[in-house]
Design a protein around this motif. Structure first.
Motif, PDB file in Angstrom:
ATOM      1  N   THR A 135       0.860  -1.173   0.000  1.00  0.00           N
ATOM      2  CA  THR A 135       0.000   0.000   0.000  1.00  0.00           C
ATOM      3  C   THR A 135       0.904   1.232   0.000  1.00  0.00           C
ATOM      4  OG1 THR A 135      -1.767   1.124   1.236  1.00  0.00           O
ATOM      5  CG2 THR A 135      -0.254  -0.218   2.525  1.00  0.00           C
ATOM      6  N   GLU A 193      -2.685   5.326   2.302  1.00  0.00           N
ATOM      7  CA  GLU A 193      -3.763   4.325   2.339  1.00  0.00           C
ATOM      8  C   GLU A 193      -3.542   3.208   3.347  1.00  0.00           C
ATOM      9  OE1 GLU A 193      -6.506   4.648   0.499  1.00  0.00           O
ATOM     10  OE2 GLU A 193      -5.763   6.499  -0.420  1.00  0.00           O
ATOM     11  N   TRP A 194      -2.427   3.178   4.055  1.00  0.00           N
ATOM     12  CA  TRP A 194      -2.066   2.027   4.881  1.00  0.00           C
ATOM     13  C   TRP A 194      -3.098   1.711   5.959  1.00  0.00           C
ATOM     14  CZ3 TRP A 194      -1.287   1.774  10.137  1.00  0.00           C
ATOM     15  CH2 TRP A 194      -1.272   2.992  10.815  1.00  0.00           C
ATOM     16  N   LYS A 195      -3.800   2.739   6.474  1.00  0.00           N
ATOM     17  CA  LYS A 195      -4.751   2.505   7.574  1.00  0.00           C
ATOM     18  C   LYS A 195      -5.902   1.575   7.186  1.00  0.00           C
ATOM     19  CE  LYS A 195      -4.468   6.355  10.799  1.00  0.00           C
ATOM     20  NZ  LYS A 195      -5.225   7.465  11.420  1.00  0.00           N
ATOM     21  N   LYS A 196      -6.151   1.441   5.905  1.00  0.00           N
ATOM     22  CA  LYS A 196      -7.199   0.522   5.460  1.00  0.00           C
ATOM     23  C   LYS A 196      -6.896  -0.918   5.862  1.00  0.00           C
ATOM     24  CE  LYS A 196      -8.557   3.190   1.368  1.00  0.00           C
ATOM     25  NZ  LYS A 196      -8.622   3.195  -0.120  1.00  0.00           N
ATOM     26  N   PHE A 197      -5.615  -1.184   6.148  1.00  0.00           N
ATOM     27  CA  PHE A 197      -5.174  -2.545   6.459  1.00  0.00           C
ATOM     28  C   PHE A 197      -4.757  -2.688   7.926  1.00  0.00           C
ATOM     29  CE2 PHE A 197      -4.208  -1.428   2.074  1.00  0.00           C
ATOM     30  CZ  PHE A 197      -4.952  -2.380   1.393  1.00  0.00           C
ATOM     31  N   GLU A 198      -5.145  -1.724   8.749  1.00  0.00           N
ATOM     32  CA  GLU A 198      -4.711  -1.729  10.146  1.00  0.00           C
ATOM     33  C   GLU A 198      -5.210  -2.946  10.906  1.00  0.00           C
ATOM     34  OE1 GLU A 198      -3.863   1.819  13.386  1.00  0.00           O
ATOM     35  OE2 GLU A 198      -5.558   1.990  12.020  1.00  0.00           O
TER      36      GLU A 198
END
Length: 248
Positions: free
Chosen positions: A204, A208-213
């Motif tokens: 990512t 956008e990384w927080k979508k995969f937290e």
């Protein structure tokens, strides 16, 4: 009884195929194996007929002490760490404890494939240039000190490998710093359970990384690229600089 000896063994990312030959030899030679219970489960192929001493999280002092005690009884003891024992592992604690108490026991540190290398091989080649490894565990190191290291690494344009991202607020603060300093969206790799069952590999970026937290946990390692890191297909690549000098 004379002193035995100690192997501090890096198990690598988990699967037997990624242990070194020397690590396997030491585990087979040992009379006693000491380790965190989760690590002991992944080396069951070498524990039969041996004394096995397991411990829970936050029992590192016990693991180091019992290793020394068993060696003083004249036994060969293998103290195991996942990855490499020097990278947030048991090597420094054991050696520090022995130095402070004046124990003279032969110790061999056996390196292993650390998480930074394991996860990066899954992502492509993000560590091809200078990088910094930072643990986000604030159990022993103050939060402000950790965030200062993240800031300095980002300012230096290092690729940054984040170990132990178990505190969501600390992880979010660290990623905010990286995003702020990088300015443009930068590739971010998230790998959970590398080389184990339930492995997840995600590429990512800093926006956008927080979508995969929800994927991120205790056995996740995160790689934030530097300003030159890019993604092609499903691979993160950090150029070494050949393109500055050569045409290829």
């Amino acid at each position: 009884m004379g002193n035995g000896s100690i192997f501090v063994v890096g198990l690598g990312p988990g699967s037997k195929e990624y242990r070194t030959i020397r690590a396997q030899q030491a585990l087979e030679e040992a009379d006693v194996i000491v380790g965190y219970n989760t690590y002991l489960k992944i080396i069951r192929d070498v524990t039969e007929g041996k004394e096995v001493i397991g411990a829970k999280m936050k029992e590192e002092l016990f693991r180091a002490r019992i290793t020394i005690e068993k060696a003083l009884e004249g036994k060969k003891v293998a103290l195991v760490s996942s990855g490499d024992p020097q990278v947030y592992g048991m090597a420094s604690l054991l050696l520090d404890m022995m130095a402070k108490h004046g124990y003279d026991i032969p110790v061999e540190i056996i390196p292993g494939v650390t998480a930074a290398l394991a996860v990066s091989s899954k992502l492509g080649s993000p560590l091809s240039l200078d990088y910094a490894s930072i643990s986000l565990s604030d159990l022993l190191i103050p939060r402000d000190e950790i965030l200062n290291r993240v800031r300095k690494a980002a300012e230096g344009d290092f690729v940054i490998v984040l170990y132990n991202p178990i505190s969501k607020p600390l992880l979010e603060a660290s990623m905010d710093i990286i995003r702020e300093i990088r300015k443009n969206p930068t590739p971010v790799g998230i790998v959970d359970h590398a080389f184990r069952e339930d492995e997840k590999v995600i590429i990512t970026d800093t926006e956008e990384w927080k979508k995969f937290e929800n994927v991120i946990g205790m056995v996740t390692t995160i790689v934030a690229g530097n300003s030159k890191t890019y993604v092609t297909g499903n691979k993160m690549i950090t150029p070494r600089g050949y393109e500055r000098k050569y045409s290829y």
